[in-house]
Design a protein around this motif. Structure first.
Motif, PDB file in Angstrom:
ATOM      1  N   THR A  29       0.845  -1.182   0.000  1.00  0.00           N
ATOM      2  CA  THR A  29       0.000   0.000   0.000  1.00  0.00           C
ATOM      3  C   THR A  29       0.884   1.235   0.000  1.00  0.00           C
ATOM      4  O   THR A  29       1.906   1.269   0.669  1.00  0.00           O
ATOM      5  N   SER A  30       0.438   2.252  -0.732  1.00  0.00           N
ATOM      6  CA  SER A  30       1.232   3.473  -0.740  1.00  0.00           C
ATOM      7  C   SER A  30       1.135   4.164   0.622  1.00  0.00           C
ATOM      8  O   SER A  30       0.173   3.990   1.370  1.00  0.00           O
ATOM      9  N   LYS A  31       2.142   4.939   0.932  1.00  0.00           N
ATOM     10  CA  LYS A  31       2.160   5.651   2.205  1.00  0.00           C
ATOM     11  C   LYS A  31       1.029   6.670   2.266  1.00  0.00           C
ATOM     12  O   LYS A  31       0.485   6.932   3.345  1.00  0.00           O
ATOM     13  N   CYS A  79     -10.950   3.062  -1.796  1.00  0.00           N
ATOM     14  CA  CYS A  79      -9.585   2.630  -1.476  1.00  0.00           C
ATOM     15  C   CYS A  79      -9.647   1.408  -0.582  1.00  0.00           C
ATOM     16  O   CYS A  79      -9.462   1.511   0.641  1.00  0.00           O
ATOM     17  N   GLU A 105      -2.144   4.720   3.185  1.00  0.00           N
ATOM     18  CA  GLU A 105      -2.053   4.337   4.598  1.00  0.00           C
ATOM     19  C   GLU A 105      -2.361   5.527   5.489  1.00  0.00           C
ATOM     20  O   GLU A 105      -3.098   5.408   6.472  1.00  0.00           O
TER      21      GLU A 105
END
Length: 56
Positions: free
Chosen positions: A2-4, A34, A7
């Motif tokens: 997952t991209s930061k 998402c 998150e």
């Protein structure tokens, strides 16, 4: 993975829900856009393990 950014947004949305800034419908709407990442099985790359066939 997952991209930061996702998150961070997920954490922010959860906190906003917790303090009452957004309702459950809004939180669910975010989850639809998402979705949470799917965790891979630890055996996903291990081709040596086999499942025994059931005996008749």
């Amino acid at each position: 993975m997952t991209s930061k950014i996702i998150e961070s947004l997920r954490e922010d949305m959860a906190l906003m829900y917790k303090v009452g800034a957004i309702d459950k419908a809004t939180l669910r709407g975010f989850d639809e856009i998402c979705p949470a990442p799917v965790k891979e099985s630890p055996c996903a790359d291990d081709n040596t393990k086999t499942v025994p066939k059931p005996q008749d």
